[in-house]
Design an enzyme around this catalytic site. Sequence first.
Site, short mmCIF file in Angstrom:
data_model
loop_
_atom_site.label_atom_id
_atom_site.label_comp_id
_atom_site.label_asym_id
_atom_site.label_seq_id
_atom_site.Cartn_x
_atom_site.Cartn_y
_atom_site.Cartn_z
N HIS A 12 0.80 -1.24 0.02
CA HIS A 12 -0.04 0.17 0.07
C HIS A 12 1.04 1.19 -0.09
O HIS A 12 1.72 1.30 1.03
CB HIS A 12 -0.91 -0.03 1.28
N GLU A 190 -6.78 -12.72 6.17
CA GLU A 190 -5.67 -12.43 6.98
C GLU A 190 -6.50 -12.03 8.59
O GLU A 190 -5.97 -12.79 9.29
CB GLU A 190 -5.51 -10.59 6.51
N1 ADE Z 1 -4.52 -1.58 4.44
C1 ADE Z 1 -3.31 -1.13 4.44
N2 ADE Z 1 -2.61 -2.39 4.91
C2 ADE Z 1 -3.64 -3.35 5.26
C3 ADE Z 1 -3.74 -4.60 5.70
N3 ADE Z 1 -2.42 -5.24 6.09
N4 ADE Z 1 -5.07 -4.99 5.78
C4 ADE Z 1 -6.01 -4.51 5.37
N5 ADE Z 1 -5.98 -3.23 4.69
C5 ADE Z 1 -4.90 -2.61 4.56
ZN ZN Z 2 -2.49 -5.23 2.41
#
Ligand code: ADE
Ligand code: ZN
Length: 327
Positions: A12, A190
């Site tokens: 990101h 995640e």
């Molecule tokens: N935005 C930035 N990092 C993120 C992550 N690890 N998981 C979800 N959204 C994100």
């Molecule tokens: Zn991410």
Amino acid sequence: MTALPKAELHCHIEGAAPPALVRRLAGRYGVDTAGILDDRGGYAWHDFASFLDTYGRVSALFRSGTDFRDLAHAYFTSIAAEGAIYGEIFIAPDIAEAGGVPAADYIAGLDDGMDAAEAETGIVTRMILTGVRHLGPARVRALAETAVAHPRITGFGIAGDETMHHPRDFADAFRVAREAGLGLTAHAGELAGPESVRAALDHLGVTRIGHGVRAIEDPALVERLAAEGIVLELCPSSNVALGLYPDISRHPFRRLMEAGVRVTVNSDDPPYFHTSLGHEYELLGRDQGLGDAALLQATRTAIEAAFVDDKTRETLLERVDAAATGA
Ligand code: ADE
Ligand code: ZN
């Protein structure tokens, strides 16, 4: 390790902001960094909610296209110095607008920085337009509809808080993006479990999953990922920092790889997790015993799954193969 060619599919851009650049911007705009930077110069956060909060406050310090140009330039030259030949960044116009930067300026600024980094280092770069899940399906759909015909925007994705909304709520946005010819990826597996990975595959038609690590909890899903050739954008230090695994040695990278799942190495939001792309490759070598052949295969997989045209992919694969044969 610098010599080993690397590629990054999952970073990101706001999450890659070097703290030194953020301190400079805070000084320029007269913003107090208390609660943003800790006393050791890293980012201050302690759980996913506070991570997203700090992330938002840092992003709001970028107030012009030039600020984003500097950010893209800093990030891509840094990974090129670690041996990266290719990189994609997640870009989120909704986040830039929160800092007062119009989407067109945001994209043009990043594009300038990427041009400069490509010219200086030879790295090849692309952008993935990214919806912010916790802002809701309507905003994500609107973003897909604006999918600008920009040669460097070659993918569409979704990030943010996985506990908000079901993947099916974003199916429309992904359909629009697919029809616009963009490659598709979604964060799943995640913070949410394997069912979120299954749902992303069933409803969004993605070829890649951001993270997806928690698929390891469901053997049938691991088999499905392997059979369908789905590529996982794995981010080991991010997962350890956010508490999914106690340390890198217990991360499922190697187990997924050995189960035949196509895995890649990524840094996610590198300074938040005290890492870099090169450091992730190093950690996997050191703490999971992966040799150069396995790491090079991860780079090759990333290039195979990259959101690029065939000619670019072929050229990049030639660069990986040249390294493999020592040419
Ligand atoms: N935005 C930035 N990092 C993120 C992550 N690890 N998981 C979800 N959204 C994100
Ligand atoms: Zn991410």
